[in-house]
Design a protein around this motif. Structure first.
Motif, short mmCIF file in Angstrom:
data_model
loop_
_atom_site.label_atom_id
_atom_site.label_comp_id
_atom_site.label_asym_id
_atom_site.label_seq_id
_atom_site.Cartn_x
_atom_site.Cartn_y
_atom_site.Cartn_z
N SER A 21 0.83 -1.21 0.00
CA SER A 21 0.00 0.00 0.00
C SER A 21 0.87 1.26 0.00
O SER A 21 0.59 2.22 -0.71
CB SER A 21 -0.94 -0.05 1.20
N LEU A 25 1.16 4.21 -2.85
CA LEU A 25 1.05 5.63 -2.53
C LEU A 25 2.19 6.41 -3.19
O LEU A 25 1.98 7.46 -3.80
CB LEU A 25 1.08 5.83 -1.01
N GLY A 35 -2.97 7.74 -3.73
CA GLY A 35 -3.46 7.73 -2.35
C GLY A 35 -4.71 6.90 -2.18
O GLY A 35 -4.84 6.13 -1.23
N ALA A 39 -4.73 3.46 -0.06
CA ALA A 39 -5.48 3.38 1.19
C ALA A 39 -6.46 2.21 1.16
O ALA A 39 -6.68 1.56 2.17
CB ALA A 39 -6.24 4.69 1.42
N ASP A 116 -1.75 13.54 -2.09
CA ASP A 116 -2.01 12.10 -2.12
C ASP A 116 -2.00 11.51 -0.72
O ASP A 116 -2.81 10.65 -0.39
CB ASP A 116 -0.96 11.41 -2.99
N TYR A 120 -4.97 9.58 1.08
CA TYR A 120 -4.69 8.29 1.72
C TYR A 120 -5.28 8.27 3.13
O TYR A 120 -5.99 7.35 3.53
CB TYR A 120 -3.17 8.09 1.76
#
Lengths: 137, 500
Positions: A21, A25, A35, A39, A116, A120
């Protein structure tokens, strides 16, 4: 639910999912990711953890109230957009700073990245709030 | 001052984020909510003056040039609506001080309200179709949160219907978006205006236009897609139903006006003819629905539908006078309708119910309130010289000009039936002797010391209605300017794309 297999597998998987993850990002600006999707991936990790270990241990693990994450994300996203306004450019215009100049490449950091990160935090905070509320009810 | 264009969107979001910071400190959250609304009101007015002075202003988000990035564009129509949004936002926030209790503040009333205001302004200002879709989603989520705020059964029932039908509308919208993008390769509204002229398959384009009509029609509540509205608007707290009634359906009307003046004007006879039929049927069903009910807010909800019919009629007639009428109608209606909902709340506090049969005697016990009700109610019904009269008169005159006598007759009859509805409320709630005398004796207006907070916004809105009615000139000029821009899309296109 107490399942040894699930718990063991979760331990292995969650860290991998979270690393992926974060990768999403960072890679988001120029390649698929960002983002929002980062997330979502992180949230699947936490969802897995919630199923395996229960919501209380997730709350302990993330330490802060997920609703605070939403506020933080919203503020960061707005601030990174407004930075351009204060620099006299239209809202959300990317501003870039050179962090380090290395022989092969330069490392730059820009407001889109902070935007971003804000997204997120908002998405992760929202989904965690929902998942935890559902599990606890 | 190009950043002025973003402020009506940014300020509410900053206020929402700040409000979320004080989750447990209700007083501070209220203060942030009100301060945010006041600031929002000022930037909205600022934008109105800016655009009146300098003409259409645009800004390219993130500095990406026009057809590729997201453009915000403020023409006269947009800024009029943004200014009304700011006004209503502030008035409703003032009212909420008396009505909204700590439980609802804890559930996020103020942040949700600000997100809603930001979303509405975003929808009015954006010049990009996909961005409009995003703002619709923002508004939908915020309004759903507001609708179910009290967590009562009726609210959930209405809220779920509301969200389902609106999700369906969103689905239609995004399908239409996909098809349109496939045909033209752009979603910037100004660019669409140019690209759509190059599309050869006009039949397919008409189909897409109809999809958009259905999507926005659900939002606006035109016939036969309005049934979600009366089941949901009478359940939430009064402050919430006032802001929803004032703003949400009008975003749908705005989207219809924007799309069917700027983009879908290739087959006016068909698309606008369809709109005209829908508008007339909407007017009639709405007003008949209102006649069948005896609950204050349900009657008002049905009247939203019938009034939306008038606005769409103005768009469908598609002449300068008709569009001027439609814009003026929007302006008048948003203020009057939100005010009537607020008044229904005060009547409930004073008389103990929203049911007309249980209300009564308010004229005697609350003379000032009766006066305040009289102004927007009879403005809505179109009594001269209140604002509704000018709006209705222009639309009827416009329909006579194009010799649409049936339409003109329908508009006049619906106006008459509106008088019937309003006199029903007047007679039942204000004139008839109170059926339950203990309520009129109770000092309920001062409940929690909120009397002033309730009456102040209502008075302000009533004064605006009077000003609109007695000095309509300046507002009619604004509306005429908006109509002029709508009928000459080249002005808008040039402002967005530069000298293309």
């Amino acid at each position: 639910m107490q399942s040894l297999i699930l718990r063991t597998a979760t331990r292995l998987l969650v860290s991998l999912i979270l690393v992926f993850s974060i990768y999403l990002l960072f890679s988001g600006h120029n390649s698929p990711g960002g983002g929002f999707s980062g997330a979502l991936v992180a949230a699947t990790g936490f969802a897995l953890y919630t199923i395996a270990e229960g919501p209380a241990s997730v709350r302990r693990a993330i330490r802060i109230d997920p609703r605070r994450l939403i506020v933080f994300g919203l503020a960061l996203a707005l601030a990174s957009g407004l930075a351009a306004v204060f620099a006299g450019k239209p809202f959300l215009t990317g501003l870039w700073w050179t962090v380090a100049e290395l022989p092969d490449y330069t490392l730059v950091l820009g407001t889109p990245f902070f935007f971003d990160v804000g997204v997120y935090a908002i998405v992760l905070g929202t989904i965690l709030t929902i998942i935890l509320a559902l599990e606890e009810s | 001052m190009s950043c002025l264009l973003v402020l009506p969107i940014i300020v509410p979001f900053v206020a929402a984020a700040a409000g979320l910071l004080f989750r447990t400190d209700f007083e501070r959250q209220q203060a942030v909510g009100m301060g945010g609304a006041a600031l929002h009101f000022m930037v909205c007015l600022g934008l109105l003056f800016h655009v009146c002075k300098n003409g259409i202003s645009t800004i390219q988000m993130a500095n990406w040039p026009a057809p590729f990035g997201i453009t915000l564009a403020a023409d006269h129509l947009s800024v009029i609506l943004v200014a009304v949004t700011g006004t209503l936002g502030l008035c409703v926030m003032l009212y909420s001080k008396a009505e909204i209790k700590t439980g609802m503040i804890a559930a996020g009333f103020y942040p949700l309200m600000h997100i809603l205001l930001g979303g509405v302004c975003g929808a009015f200002l954006t010049g990009d179709l996909f961005n409009l879709y995003v703002w619709f989603e923002v508004m939908l989520m915020a309004s759903f949160g507001l609708l179910v705020l009290g967590r009562e059964k009726a609210q959930l029932d209405g809220g779920v219907k509301y969200v389902m039908i609106n999700l369906f509308s969103t689905l239609l919208f995004i399908s239409g978006l996909g098809l349109l993008y496939g045909m033209t390769g752009t979603l910037n509204m100004a660019d669409l205006h140019l690209e759509i002229q190059k599309v050869s398959d006009k039949a397919l384009l008409t189909a897409v236009a109809t999809i958009f009509m259905a999507a926005f029609g659900i939002k606006a509540g035109i016939f036969p897609l309005f049934f979600w509205l009366p089941v949901s608007y009478h359940t939430p707290p009064v402050a919430v139903s006032a802001i929803l009634a004032g703003l949400l359906t009008k975003v749908g009307v705005y989207a219809l006006i924007r799309m069917f003046t700027l983009v879908f004007t290739f087959d006016v006879a068909y698309t606008h003819g369809l709109l005209l039929v829908a508008a007339v049927v909407t007017m009639i069903t709405g007003v008949l629905g209102a006649a069948a009910y005896n609950e204050f807010r349900r009657i008002l909800s049905f009247h939203i539908i019938s009034q939306v019919g008038y606005m769409v009629m103005g768009l469908a007639l598609f002449t300068p006078l008709a569009l001027t009428g439609a814009v003026f109608y929007l302006l008048h209606h948003m203020i009057v309708k939100a005010n009537l909902f607020l008044i229904s709340g005060v009547s409930r506090v004073a008389g103990g119910s929203f049911e007309l049969s249980r209300l009564g005697g308010l004229y005697r016990s609350r003379g000032f309130l009766a006066l305040l009700f009289f102004i927007p109610a009879f403005s809505l019904a179109g009594f001269p010289p209140l604002s509704g009269f000018w709006a209705k008169m222009m639309l009827i005159r416009a329909s006579l000009e194009v010799e649409a006598y049936v339409v003109a007759a329908a508009a006049a009859v619906v106006g008459l039936l509106t008088v019937y509805s309003m006199s029903k409320i007047w007679g039942e709630a204000f004139w008839k002797p109170s059926p339950e005398p203990m309520h009129t004796e109770s000092p309920a207006m001062g409940e929690g010391g909120g009397g002033l907070w309730r009456l102040l916004p209502i008075t302000v809105l009533a004064v605006i209605t009077i000003v609109l009615g007695f000095v309509p000139g300046v507002f009619l000029d604004l509306a005429a300017q908006a109509a002029h821009e709508l009928l000459n899309p080249d002005i808008y296109v040039k402002a967005v794309l530069g000298g293309v």
